[in-house]
Design a protein around this motif. Structure first.
Motif, PDB file in Angstrom:
ATOM      1  N   LEU A 115      54.877  42.314  32.208  1.00  0.00           N
ATOM      2  CA  LEU A 115      54.988  42.429  33.624  1.00  0.00           C
ATOM      3  C   LEU A 115      54.253  41.405  34.335  1.00  0.00           C
ATOM      4  O   LEU A 115      54.691  41.209  35.536  1.00  0.00           O
ATOM      5  CB  LEU A 115      54.416  43.822  34.159  1.00  0.00           C
ATOM      6  N   GLY A 116      53.585  40.542  33.569  1.00  0.00           N
ATOM      7  CA  GLY A 116      53.169  39.359  34.121  1.00  0.00           C
ATOM      8  C   GLY A 116      52.006  39.387  35.297  1.00  0.00           C
ATOM      9  O   GLY A 116      51.877  38.666  36.149  1.00  0.00           O
ATOM     10  N   ILE A 117      51.233  40.302  35.011  1.00  0.00           N
ATOM     11  CA  ILE A 117      50.160  40.617  36.047  1.00  0.00           C
ATOM     12  C   ILE A 117      48.995  39.660  35.470  1.00  0.00           C
ATOM     13  O   ILE A 117      48.810  39.564  34.314  1.00  0.00           O
ATOM     14  CB  ILE A 117      49.560  42.040  36.084  1.00  0.00           C
ATOM     15  N   GLN A 118      48.289  39.217  36.466  1.00  0.00           N
ATOM     16  CA  GLN A 118      46.736  38.366  35.708  1.00  0.00           C
ATOM     17  C   GLN A 118      46.037  38.983  35.211  1.00  0.00           C
ATOM     18  O   GLN A 118      45.637  40.456  35.209  1.00  0.00           O
ATOM     19  CB  GLN A 118      46.201  38.074  37.332  1.00  0.00           C
ATOM     20  N   PRO A 119      45.593  38.671  33.768  1.00  0.00           N
ATOM     21  CA  PRO A 119      44.793  39.478  33.007  1.00  0.00           C
ATOM     22  C   PRO A 119      43.479  40.173  33.604  1.00  0.00           C
ATOM     23  O   PRO A 119      42.964  40.955  33.247  1.00  0.00           O
ATOM     24  CB  PRO A 119      44.454  38.335  31.952  1.00  0.00           C
ATOM     25  N   VAL A 120      42.940  39.356  34.724  1.00  0.00           N
ATOM     26  CA  VAL A 120      41.902  39.880  35.068  1.00  0.00           C
ATOM     27  C   VAL A 120      42.258  41.313  36.042  1.00  0.00           C
ATOM     28  O   VAL A 120      41.500  42.274  35.581  1.00  0.00           O
ATOM     29  CB  VAL A 120      41.279  39.087  36.608  1.00  0.00           C
ATOM     30  N   VAL A 121      43.249  41.081  36.777  1.00  0.00           N
ATOM     31  CA  VAL A 121      43.417  42.433  37.407  1.00  0.00           C
ATOM     32  C   VAL A 121      43.888  43.423  36.529  1.00  0.00           C
ATOM     33  O   VAL A 121      43.472  44.780  36.682  1.00  0.00           O
ATOM     34  CB  VAL A 121      44.426  42.141  38.718  1.00  0.00           C
ATOM     35  N   ALA A 122      44.914  43.250  35.656  1.00  0.00           N
ATOM     36  CA  ALA A 122      45.320  44.282  34.935  1.00  0.00           C
ATOM     37  C   ALA A 122      44.227  45.053  33.800  1.00  0.00           C
ATOM     38  O   ALA A 122      44.219  46.134  33.929  1.00  0.00           O
ATOM     39  CB  ALA A 122      46.590  43.484  33.654  1.00  0.00           C
ATOM     40  N   THR A 123      43.637  44.115  33.390  1.00  0.00           N
ATOM     41  CA  THR A 123      42.529  44.590  32.440  1.00  0.00           C
ATOM     42  C   THR A 123      41.435  45.420  33.080  1.00  0.00           C
ATOM     43  O   THR A 123      40.904  46.245  32.713  1.00  0.00           O
ATOM     44  CB  THR A 123      41.961  43.497  31.322  1.00  0.00           C
ATOM     45  N   LEU A 124      41.331  44.918  34.350  1.00  0.00           N
ATOM     46  CA  LEU A 124      39.956  45.458  35.030  1.00  0.00           C
ATOM     47  C   LEU A 124      40.745  47.143  35.612  1.00  0.00           C
ATOM     48  O   LEU A 124      39.876  47.943  35.464  1.00  0.00           O
ATOM     49  CB  LEU A 124      39.883  44.699  36.474  1.00  0.00           C
TER      50      LEU A 124
ATOM     51  N   ALA B 248      30.790  42.993  40.805  1.00  0.00           N
ATOM     52  CA  ALA B 248      31.882  41.880  40.699  1.00  0.00           C
ATOM     53  C   ALA B 248      33.301  42.505  40.337  1.00  0.00           C
ATOM     54  O   ALA B 248      33.901  42.208  40.843  1.00  0.00           O
ATOM     55  CB  ALA B 248      31.281  40.939  39.522  1.00  0.00           C
ATOM     56  N   TYR B 249      33.253  43.587  39.638  1.00  0.00           N
ATOM     57  CA  TYR B 249      34.471  44.109  39.251  1.00  0.00           C
ATOM     58  C   TYR B 249      35.245  44.849  40.480  1.00  0.00           C
ATOM     59  O   TYR B 249      36.258  44.530  40.756  1.00  0.00           O
ATOM     60  CB  TYR B 249      34.304  45.381  38.271  1.00  0.00           C
ATOM     61  N   GLU B 250      34.232  45.405  41.332  1.00  0.00           N
ATOM     62  CA  GLU B 250      34.555  46.225  42.477  1.00  0.00           C
ATOM     63  C   GLU B 250      35.338  45.042  43.572  1.00  0.00           C
ATOM     64  O   GLU B 250      36.391  45.091  44.226  1.00  0.00           O
ATOM     65  CB  GLU B 250      33.600  46.724  43.343  1.00  0.00           C
ATOM     66  N   THR B 251      34.761  43.856  43.773  1.00  0.00           N
ATOM     67  CA  THR B 251      35.106  43.028  44.758  1.00  0.00           C
ATOM     68  C   THR B 251      36.503  42.437  44.127  1.00  0.00           C
ATOM     69  O   THR B 251      37.389  42.071  45.121  1.00  0.00           O
ATOM     70  CB  THR B 251      33.981  41.813  44.796  1.00  0.00           C
ATOM     71  N   ILE B 252      36.560  41.984  42.731  1.00  0.00           N
ATOM     72  CA  ILE B 252      37.918  41.600  42.173  1.00  0.00           C
ATOM     73  C   ILE B 252      38.734  42.558  42.560  1.00  0.00           C
ATOM     74  O   ILE B 252      39.983  42.296  42.824  1.00  0.00           O
ATOM     75  CB  ILE B 252      37.695  40.950  40.972  1.00  0.00           C
ATOM     76  N   ALA B 253      38.581  43.962  42.385  1.00  0.00           N
ATOM     77  CA  ALA B 253      39.748  44.907  42.480  1.00  0.00           C
ATOM     78  C   ALA B 253      39.983  45.018  43.861  1.00  0.00           C
ATOM     79  O   ALA B 253      41.311  45.041  44.174  1.00  0.00           O
ATOM     80  CB  ALA B 253      39.123  46.088  42.112  1.00  0.00           C
ATOM     81  N   ALA B 254      39.001  44.734  44.887  1.00  0.00           N
ATOM     82  CA  ALA B 254      39.304  44.987  46.059  1.00  0.00           C
ATOM     83  C   ALA B 254      40.528  43.961  46.761  1.00  0.00           C
ATOM     84  O   ALA B 254      41.404  44.001  47.235  1.00  0.00           O
ATOM     85  CB  ALA B 254      38.047  44.872  47.227  1.00  0.00           C
ATOM     86  N   CYS B 255      40.260  42.409  46.394  1.00  0.00           N
ATOM     87  CA  CYS B 255      41.127  41.352  46.494  1.00  0.00           C
ATOM     88  C   CYS B 255      42.186  41.544  46.025  1.00  0.00           C
ATOM     89  O   CYS B 255      43.296  41.478  46.464  1.00  0.00           O
ATOM     90  CB  CYS B 255      40.521  40.082  45.930  1.00  0.00           C
ATOM     91  N   LEU B 262      45.404  36.156  41.888  1.00  0.00           N
ATOM     92  CA  LEU B 262      44.345  35.828  41.702  1.00  0.00           C
ATOM     93  C   LEU B 262      44.450  34.116  40.903  1.00  0.00           C
ATOM     94  O   LEU B 262      43.411  33.938  40.201  1.00  0.00           O
ATOM     95  CB  LEU B 262      43.427  36.344  40.684  1.00  0.00           C
ATOM     96  N   ASN B 263      45.400  33.697  40.959  1.00  0.00           N
ATOM     97  CA  ASN B 263      45.671  32.271  40.068  1.00  0.00           C
ATOM     98  C   ASN B 263      45.336  31.290  40.869  1.00  0.00           C
ATOM     99  O   ASN B 263      45.421  29.935  40.585  1.00  0.00           O
ATOM    100  CB  ASN B 263      46.964  32.057  39.395  1.00  0.00           C
ATOM    101  N   GLY B 264      44.527  31.455  42.077  1.00  0.00           N
ATOM    102  CA  GLY B 264      43.921  30.202  42.835  1.00  0.00           C
ATOM    103  C   GLY B 264      44.762  29.725  43.701  1.00  0.00           C
ATOM    104  O   GLY B 264      46.272  29.629  43.750  1.00  0.00           O
TER     105      GLY B 264
END
Lengths: 319, 336
Positions: A115-124, B248-255, B262-264
């Motif tokens: 599905l091409g989700i960013q690894p940070v978001v998906a794994t989080l 850190a996790y919560e803020t990234i999740a919020a964004c 998140l790729n900049g």
């Protein structure tokens, strides 16, 4: 004997943690007289067995230019579910642990790869969800003691050819990982996908599937780590493993893996874990507080990062 | 691929909401109708108060994400700040003690920026190492236990005081969001941050001082983290080595929930606003409905992934044919 350039680079990258390991051995051998005993060294090998599996799994994902934050909670979930299964079905249910890992890996890998989700978001997202699952299956996160600890005690604490069977199991898995990295087609595909995805796609590699498989492999190794955790503790620990995925990334970086993808260095990762564990055990033996060990770990990770930055092409900036 | 596609004024000049904005609105309506006591004024104020710390910290994380990085050490540096404040307030008084705490956090962010910009460290590794280092340092200073502060009125003001009828943390959160919006969209520095995050090679070619932009981006983000840390310290009135391990996790999740990719190079203050609002409303409704916390976590995880899936127009999901439109399938082809 001919050594290929890639292997030469890997050998060179191995020299850093290798030299560090020897240095630590000398320092702690001098400071703590009982450090360089066979018993203590075998102790280090046994203690690093859980982290080494997680770190190897993480290496596969890192090689495809992704990372997996779920591995720590997968270890905990696998140990808890496996303990429940063993209590109701008997000893064959120890096989459930790797299976749990594979299922979690399939889920995460599907999100990132297909599905091409960013690894940070998906794994989080999966991390937060799985932590909930781990607490749900155990009823508010209580530990699950094994009803019959006979097999677990034998596997984790008896002595077969000098090491406990569980440690031999981990060694076997390390060999398997080395085989995948060095000899299998899949290992080459990981590296190609991580190094230059467009090129890999042009020569006919289905990169989505390759990324998916790397997450499944990582899940499998994390599940096996959960099994080893269960055998050693004798209880399923649903809230264990917090931050283990981060230590795994750190160990891989210490071992010469770059996060920019295309590096699959299993030997380096094993050395990286050995370095971290030796540092922790040594500091423990000379009687420093665990907080100092944490400070030292952080400093080592930063140092490894500086080395990584120096290796990288200087024209590209980090981030 | 411009960030302006997400929020832009249409021909009539109306502001188009982000998808996450609609989600937040729907949640607000649904919860108000079906969750008892949700729509009470006191409860809504409570939600805003609880969300404000996360919103301020997420503003900092947003800046780092726009630069194409990740910041994992903010929770650890907030914990260090709380311990430092509790230690220094008896000596220096409340304002100076809090200032020292803020300086510590900003200093740490500056060091992170130096690692990333001048030593070529990956931000993941730099902030991860910093996180573990700081956790150890804070525990060593505090001896591993929480340290109680004397809860004077001054000390508690930042978390419980009121300005113009608004709770101080809420006011500070609104100001932070406005500041981040102006910085990102209406300042040269903000546009440079977008450029550096979206295409570094182009930024270098255009003569952007990439390293300096990254260093100061990290430092400004540290300012927001510092503000969040001060409010948190004032709220708990103690120095805790384990203050907010998951910040850190919560803020990234919020964004991410707010719809940010998140790729900049892409980011908007509204991502933070909507993401934090969604998380805060769901947490609050779960508490009012007496849902056990594991269920809450499960829901949060599902919502993170679900909202990202629904909002990633360029993800393969759209290309595979679930919701495929002409434009997107074209984009999918060209990426192959």
């Amino acid at each position: 004997m001919h050594i290929s350039p890639a292997n030469k680079a890997e050998l060179r990258a191995l020299m850093v943690p290798g030299a560090g390991l020897v240095g630590l051995g000398v320092i702690f051998g001098y400071l703590a007289p009982n450090f360089l005993t066979t018993g203590n060294l075998l102790n280090i090998v046994t203690q690093m067995s859980i982290l080494v599996l997680v770190a190897i799994g993480q290496s596969f994902v890192l090689s495809t230019r992704n990372f997996d934050l779920t591995l720590g909670v997968v270890v905990a979930l696998a140990s808890a579910v496996c303990a429940i299964a063993v209590n109701s079905w008997g000893s064959t249910a120890y096989l459930v642990a790797p299976f749990v890992g594979i299922v979690c890996g399939m889920l995460t890998g599907c999100l990132v790869g297909m599905l091409g989700i960013q690894p940070v978001v998906a794994t989080l997202g999966v991390l937060i969800g799985l932590r909930g699952v781990a607490f749900l299956v155990t009823g508010s996160g209580q530990v699950v003691p094994l009803a019959d600890r006979g097999f677990a005690t034998w596997a984790a604490y008896s002595n077969v050819f000098g090491l406990p069977p569980a440690t031999w199991f981990v060694c076997g898995l390390c060999v398997l990982a080395l085989w995948i990295a060095k000899r299998s087609v899949l290992g080459k595909k990981f590296v190609m996908t991580g190094e230059r995805r467009e090129a890999a796609q042009l020569v006919g590699i289905r990169c989505e599937h390759v990324v998916w498989k790397s997450y499944i492999l990582a899940g499998f190794f994390a599940g096996c780590a959960g099994l080893v955790l269960l055998l050693r503790a004798g209880t399923g620990l649903p809230s264990e493993g917090v931050g283990m995925e981060m230590q795994a990334i750190a160990a891989a970086v210490i071992g010469g893996t770059l996060l920019s993808g295309g590096y699959l260095r299993i030997f380096g990762t094993i050395f990286g874990v050995a370095f971290l564990q030796t540092l922790l055990t040594g500091l423990n033996l000379i009687g420093t507080s665990p907080f100092v060990a944490q400070i030292a770990t952080g400093a080592v990770i930063l140092a490894a990062g500086v080395l990584e930055g120096a290796v990288k092409n200087t024209s590209e900036v980090g981030a | 691929m411009t960030e302006h596609r997400e929020i832009r004024r249409s021909k009539q000049g109306r502001l188009r909401l982000l998808p996450a904005g609609y989600v937040a609105l729907v949640l607000l309506v649904v919860f108000s109708l079906w969750v008892p006591r949700f729509a009470a004024v006191g409860n809504l104020e409570n939600i805003a108060k609880n969300a404000s710390v996360l919103a301020i910290a997420a503003c900092g994380q947003l800046l780092i994400l726009v630069l194409g990085g990740l910041e994992f050490s903010i929770g650890a540096s907030a914990a260090l700040a709380s311990v430092v404040i509790v230690l220094t307030v008896p000596e220096l008084g409340v304002p100076a003690g809090f200032a020292v705490g803020a300086l510590v956090v900003i200093g740490i962010a500056f060091i992170n920026g130096v690692w990333v910009a001048y030593f070529n460290l990956t931000s993941l590794i730099a902030t991860l190492g910093m996180m573990i280092f700081l956790t150890g340092l804070t525990s060593a200073i505090a001896g591993g236990l929480p340290m109680e502060a004397v809860p004077t009125k001054e000390f508690l003001w930042l978390a419980r005081g009121e300005v113009l009828g608004l709770p101080a943390p809420v006011l500070l959160a609104i100001l932070s969001l406005l500041l981040v919006h102006v910085l990102l969209k209406h300042s040269t520095f903000g546009r440079l941050m977008h450029l550096v995050g979206s295409n570094r090679t182009a930024a270098i070619a255009a003569g952007t001082p990439v390293r300096r932009v990254m260093l100061w981006g990290f430092t400004i983000a540290g300012g927001f983290t510092a503000l969040a840390a001060l409010i948190l310290t004032s709220k708990v009135a103690s120095g805790q080595p384990n203050l907010v391990p998951n910040l850190a996790y919560e803020t990234i999740a919020a964004c991410a929930i707010g719809g940010m990719q998140l790729n900049g190079g892409k980011g908007h203050a509204c991502h933070v606003l909507f993401g934090v609002a969604i998380i805060a409303m769901i947490n609050n409704a779960a508490v009012l409905l007496n849902l056990p916390s594991p269920v809450q976590q499960l829901m949060l995880g599902t919502i993170i992934i679900g909202s990202v899936l629904a909002q990633t127009k360029n993800s393969n999901l759209w290309g595979v044919g679930f919701f495929s439109t002409k434009k997107v399938s074209h984009a999918h082809q060209s990426s192959q």
